[in-house]
Design a protein around this motif. Structure first.
Motif, PDB file in Angstrom:
ATOM      1  N   VAL A  28     -28.138  66.464 -32.125  1.00 44.39           N
ATOM      2  CA  VAL A  28     -29.128  67.087 -33.005  1.00 44.39           C
ATOM      3  C   VAL A  28     -29.952  68.095 -32.208  1.00 44.39           C
ATOM      4  O   VAL A  28     -30.204  69.212 -32.667  1.00 44.39           O
ATOM      5  N   GLU A  29     -30.340  67.718 -31.002  1.00 44.74           N
ATOM      6  CA  GLU A  29     -31.123  68.620 -30.144  1.00 44.74           C
ATOM      7  C   GLU A  29     -30.351  69.893 -29.826  1.00 44.74           C
ATOM      8  O   GLU A  29     -30.903  70.998 -29.880  1.00 44.74           O
ATOM      9  N   ASP A  59     -30.236  60.825 -37.735  1.00 51.19           N
ATOM     10  CA  ASP A  59     -31.039  60.232 -36.675  1.00 51.19           C
ATOM     11  C   ASP A  59     -30.906  61.132 -35.456  1.00 51.19           C
ATOM     12  O   ASP A  59     -29.866  61.785 -35.264  1.00 51.19           O
ATOM     13  N   PRO A  60     -31.930  61.172 -34.597  1.00 47.85           N
ATOM     14  CA  PRO A  60     -31.891  62.072 -33.435  1.00 47.85           C
ATOM     15  C   PRO A  60     -30.716  61.845 -32.483  1.00 47.85           C
ATOM     16  O   PRO A  60     -30.309  62.762 -31.789  1.00 47.85           O
TER      17      PRO A  60
END
Length: 79
Positions: A28-29, A59-60
């Protein structure tokens, strides 16, 4: 990877969608870094935006795949 932009994100990017072709799954980042690299105006929206993958919030720690549909969703208000 199809990326859909809604509300303020669409205004910041200047389009409602685009296609990315990452060579490998992205965190995700990493996706956020790529989107902000392409569209600097998204940086101020990031703290309040959520990402959804194939219709469900991510979710991250999830990995995003090339075949996923990602929605960039700013907060929505209304009644």
């Amino acid at each position: 990877m199809r990326v859909l932009y809604f509300a303020q994100a669409r205004l910041a990017v200047g389009r409602s969608e685009e296609t990315l072709e990452p060579p490998a799954p992205l965190s995700v980042e990493d996706l956020w870094k790529e989107l902000i690299h392409r569209h600097r105006d998204l940086s101020h929206l990031r703290p309040s935006c959520r990402l959804a993958r194939n219709g469900k919030f991510v979710d991250p720690d999830e990995k995003l795949l090339r075949e996923d549909e990602i929605a960039v969703l700013p907060p929505v208000s209304g009644g």
